[in-house]
Design a protein around this motif. Sequence first.
Motif, PDB file in Angstrom:
ATOM      1  N   TYR A  48       0.844  -1.209   0.000  1.00 39.09           N
ATOM      2  CA  TYR A  48       0.000   0.000   0.000  1.00 39.09           C
ATOM      3  C   TYR A  48       0.867   1.243   0.000  1.00 39.09           C
ATOM      4  CZ  TYR A  48      -2.911   3.756   1.811  1.00 39.09           C
ATOM      5  OH  TYR A  48      -3.533   4.958   1.995  1.00 39.09           O
ATOM      6  N   LEU A  49       1.882   1.247   0.850  1.00 41.37           N
ATOM      7  CA  LEU A  49       2.758   2.427   0.946  1.00 41.37           C
ATOM      8  C   LEU A  49       3.587   2.594  -0.322  1.00 41.37           C
ATOM      9  CD1 LEU A  49       3.986   2.103   4.653  1.00 41.37           C
ATOM     10  CD2 LEU A  49       2.276   3.688   3.744  1.00 41.37           C
ATOM     11  N   ALA A  50       3.916   1.454  -0.961  1.00 40.18           N
ATOM     12  CA  ALA A  50       4.723   1.518  -2.184  1.00 40.18           C
ATOM     13  C   ALA A  50       3.927   2.104  -3.342  1.00 40.18           C
ATOM     14  CB  ALA A  50       5.235   0.117  -2.540  1.00 40.18           C
ATOM     15  N   GLY A  51       2.604   2.000  -3.257  1.00 41.49           N
ATOM     16  CA  GLY A  51       1.755   2.531  -4.335  1.00 41.49           C
ATOM     17  C   GLY A  51       1.470   1.468  -5.365  1.00 41.49           C
ATOM     18  N   MET A  52       0.238   1.001  -5.375  1.00 45.23           N
ATOM     19  CA  MET A  52      -0.133  -0.078  -6.287  1.00 45.23           C
ATOM     20  C   MET A  52      -0.363   0.475  -7.689  1.00 45.23           C
ATOM     21  SD  MET A  52      -0.859  -2.841  -4.133  1.00 45.23           S
ATOM     22  CE  MET A  52      -2.314  -3.683  -4.730  1.00 45.23           C
ATOM     23  N   GLY A  53      -0.069  -0.350  -8.717  1.00 45.46           N
ATOM     24  CA  GLY A  53      -0.363   0.025 -10.088  1.00 45.46           C
ATOM     25  C   GLY A  53      -1.863   0.074 -10.331  1.00 45.46           C
ATOM     26  N   GLN A  54      -2.249   0.840 -11.352  1.00 45.86           N
ATOM     27  CA  GLN A  54      -3.661   0.954 -11.681  1.00 45.86           C
ATOM     28  C   GLN A  54      -4.152  -0.317 -12.362  1.00 45.86           C
ATOM     29  OE1 GLN A  54      -5.863   3.609 -11.108  1.00 45.86           O
ATOM     30  NE2 GLN A  54      -4.202   4.239  -9.738  1.00 45.86           N
ATOM     31  N   LYS A  55      -5.421  -0.686 -12.123  1.00 41.75           N
ATOM     32  CA  LYS A  55      -6.022  -1.821 -12.819  1.00 41.75           C
ATOM     33  C   LYS A  55      -6.434  -1.375 -14.224  1.00 41.75           C
ATOM     34  CE  LYS A  55      -7.727  -4.378  -8.855  1.00 41.75           C
ATOM     35  NZ  LYS A  55      -8.890  -4.733  -8.044  1.00 41.75           N
ATOM     36  N   SER A  56      -6.375  -2.298 -15.163  1.00 42.43           N
ATOM     37  CA  SER A  56      -6.761  -1.982 -16.535  1.00 42.43           C
ATOM     38  C   SER A  56      -7.460  -3.185 -17.139  1.00 42.43           C
ATOM     39  CB  SER A  56      -5.511  -1.639 -17.341  1.00 42.43           C
ATOM     40  OG  SER A  56      -5.805  -1.668 -18.723  1.00 42.43           O
ATOM     41  N   LYS A  57      -8.447  -2.940 -18.032  1.00 42.34           N
ATOM     42  CA  LYS A  57      -9.142  -4.055 -18.676  1.00 42.34           C
ATOM     43  C   LYS A  57      -8.368  -4.548 -19.891  1.00 42.34           C
ATOM     44  CE  LYS A  57     -13.802  -3.262 -17.056  1.00 42.34           C
ATOM     45  NZ  LYS A  57     -15.165  -2.853 -17.351  1.00 42.34           N
ATOM     46  N   GLN A  58      -7.522  -3.688 -20.412  1.00 41.63           N
ATOM     47  CA  GLN A  58      -6.796  -4.031 -21.637  1.00 41.63           C
ATOM     48  C   GLN A  58      -5.363  -4.394 -21.286  1.00 41.63           C
ATOM     49  OE1 GLN A  58      -7.547  -1.208 -24.769  1.00 41.63           O
ATOM     50  NE2 GLN A  58      -5.612  -1.723 -25.748  1.00 41.63           N
ATOM     51  N   ALA A  59      -4.814  -5.357 -22.024  1.00 42.27           N
ATOM     52  CA  ALA A  59      -3.434  -5.770 -21.766  1.00 42.27           C
ATOM     53  C   ALA A  59      -2.479  -4.618 -22.035  1.00 42.27           C
ATOM     54  CB  ALA A  59      -3.076  -6.954 -22.649  1.00 42.27           C
ATOM     55  N   CYS A  60      -1.416  -4.615 -21.307  1.00 45.05           N
ATOM     56  CA  CYS A  60      -0.399  -3.588 -21.469  1.00 45.05           C
ATOM     57  C   CYS A  60       0.940  -4.290 -21.320  1.00 45.05           C
ATOM     58  CB  CYS A  60      -0.591  -2.505 -20.410  1.00 45.05           C
ATOM     59  SG  CYS A  60       0.615  -1.184 -20.534  1.00 45.05           S
ATOM     60  N   ALA A  61       1.669  -4.440 -22.393  1.00 35.10           N
ATOM     61  CA  ALA A  61       2.865  -5.282 -22.401  1.00 35.10           C
ATOM     62  C   ALA A  61       3.874  -4.844 -21.349  1.00 35.10           C
ATOM     63  CB  ALA A  61       3.507  -5.246 -23.792  1.00 35.10           C
ATOM     64  N   SER A  62       4.442  -5.851 -20.714  1.00 36.57           N
ATOM     65  CA  SER A  62       5.500  -5.564 -19.745  1.00 36.57           C
ATOM     66  C   SER A  62       6.845  -5.429 -20.456  1.00 36.57           C
ATOM     67  CB  SER A  62       5.608  -6.692 -18.719  1.00 36.57           C
ATOM     68  OG  SER A  62       4.352  -6.955 -18.151  1.00 36.57           O
ATOM     69  N   SER A  63       6.978  -6.166 -21.585  1.00 35.86           N
ATOM     70  CA  SER A  63       8.231  -6.129 -22.335  1.00 35.86           C
ATOM     71  C   SER A  63       8.182  -4.977 -23.346  1.00 35.86           C
ATOM     72  CB  SER A  63       8.418  -7.450 -23.082  1.00 35.86           C
ATOM     73  OG  SER A  63       8.317  -8.524 -22.166  1.00 35.86           O
ATOM     74  N   PRO A  64       9.344  -4.498 -23.779  1.00 34.14           N
ATOM     75  CA  PRO A  64       9.368  -3.334 -24.699  1.00 34.14           C
ATOM     76  C   PRO A  64       8.606  -3.609 -25.995  1.00 34.14           C
ATOM     77  CG  PRO A  64      11.545  -3.781 -23.819  1.00 34.14           C
ATOM     78  CD  PRO A  64      10.687  -4.922 -23.397  1.00 34.14           C
ATOM     79  N   GLU A  65       7.948  -2.572 -26.501  1.00 33.99           N
ATOM     80  CA  GLU A  65       7.188  -2.677 -27.752  1.00 33.99           C
ATOM     81  C   GLU A  65       8.095  -2.424 -28.965  1.00 33.99           C
ATOM     82  OE1 GLU A  65       4.044  -3.490 -28.233  1.00 33.99           O
ATOM     83  OE2 GLU A  65       3.526  -3.689 -26.122  1.00 33.99           O
ATOM     84  N   THR A  66       9.273  -1.942 -28.715  1.00 34.91           N
ATOM     85  CA  THR A  66      10.182  -1.606 -29.820  1.00 34.91           C
ATOM     86  C   THR A  66      11.259  -2.671 -29.964  1.00 34.91           C
ATOM     87  OG1 THR A  66      11.522  -0.323 -28.293  1.00 34.91           O
ATOM     88  CG2 THR A  66       9.846   0.872 -29.532  1.00 34.91           C
ATOM     89  N   GLY A  67      11.843  -2.744 -31.213  1.00 32.61           N
ATOM     90  CA  GLY A  67      12.967  -3.637 -31.455  1.00 32.61           C
ATOM     91  C   GLY A  67      12.585  -5.102 -31.508  1.00 32.61           C
ATOM     92  N   LYS A  68      11.286  -5.380 -31.788  1.00 27.17           N
ATOM     93  CA  LYS A  68      10.864  -6.781 -31.846  1.00 27.17           C
ATOM     94  C   LYS A  68      11.321  -7.414 -33.158  1.00 27.17           C
ATOM     95  CE  LYS A  68       6.465  -6.016 -30.639  1.00 27.17           C
ATOM     96  NZ  LYS A  68       5.086  -6.251 -30.144  1.00 27.17           N
TER      97      LYS A  68
END
Lengths: 260, 66
Positions: free
Chosen positions: A231-251
């Motif tokens: 809680y103190l660290a600050g949780m990420g926001q929830k999202s309904k759509q996927a959001c890649a954890s790995s870079p989107e560039t250089g694939k």
Amino acid sequence: MLCISGTEFRSRLFLGTGKFSSSTVMAEAIEASDCQMITVALRRVDLENPDDDIMTALGQREYTFLPNTSGARNADEAIRLAHIARAASGSSWLKLEVTPDPRTLLPDPVETLLATERLVKEDFIVLPYMNADPILALKLQDVGAAAVMPLGSPIGTNQGVLNDSQIEIIIEQARVPVVVDAGIGAPSHAAYAMEMGADAVLVNTAISVAGDPVAMAAAFAQAVKAGRTAYLAGMGQKSKQACASSPETGKLSSDLGFLA
Amino acid sequence: MNITLNGNNKSLQKKSSVLDLLKDLQLTPETVVVELNTTIIQPDSYDSTDIGEGDQVEIIRFVGGG
């Protein structure tokens, strides 16, 4: 550090003492939980077992005892028990419970508010057990509750935090600590409540009826700490759509030609 | 003399103070709270408070609870 009515608590896990198989297991579980606030109930002395005294079993440790008014069905009965609790403990801490229906053990909001108002005037430190109703939480704070204790789910059911959206509003609006009480059945439930921003959780059944209550107490202690840290660290926001954890560039090329 | 003790009828053989009753029941006074006719008796008055015919006595203590 958690502060209720001027008293600081290092531990955010409060422990109930009901339903343990023995006093020894209870004492060891309390030790393993590292808690500083312990709830107890009041009952007629079993005159067949005059030596059966929980306070002897708990010894002289430095806990804050939080007597409850369990068994009270209305404000008058709760206030009578509060007076007995103060005579027995020598302190004014009180977990106010008014549960008229033994089947659900859900708290009566009207009688709870009435009793809180009257007991605060008598200088009790009142922590009312309440349904997760944000409006009631505000009214209880207005009349002087030292903390509010919304239920996650009915007492002893181990169902976890079923009314999280309501509890989130209570936490958001709170001017006093919020202690999620009742129904917490697993360390993950406790962590979840703490991640939401609860100031503490109160656990009894999940620990006392566990296969190994001492190990379970330790697990809850870790979960509460982890949830608070998150809680103190600050949780990420929830999202309904996927959001890649790995870079989107250089694939690599999308035609899979590189596999040939 | 007949009293109601923790909801049950009880006969006392002789005139008793609250302290006498606790001793007869083998209870350590420091571990209990005594209500006499719904009024809490302060421990320093156990010796000087006599129990009378028909009195309702409740002897209560902490037990495990959540």
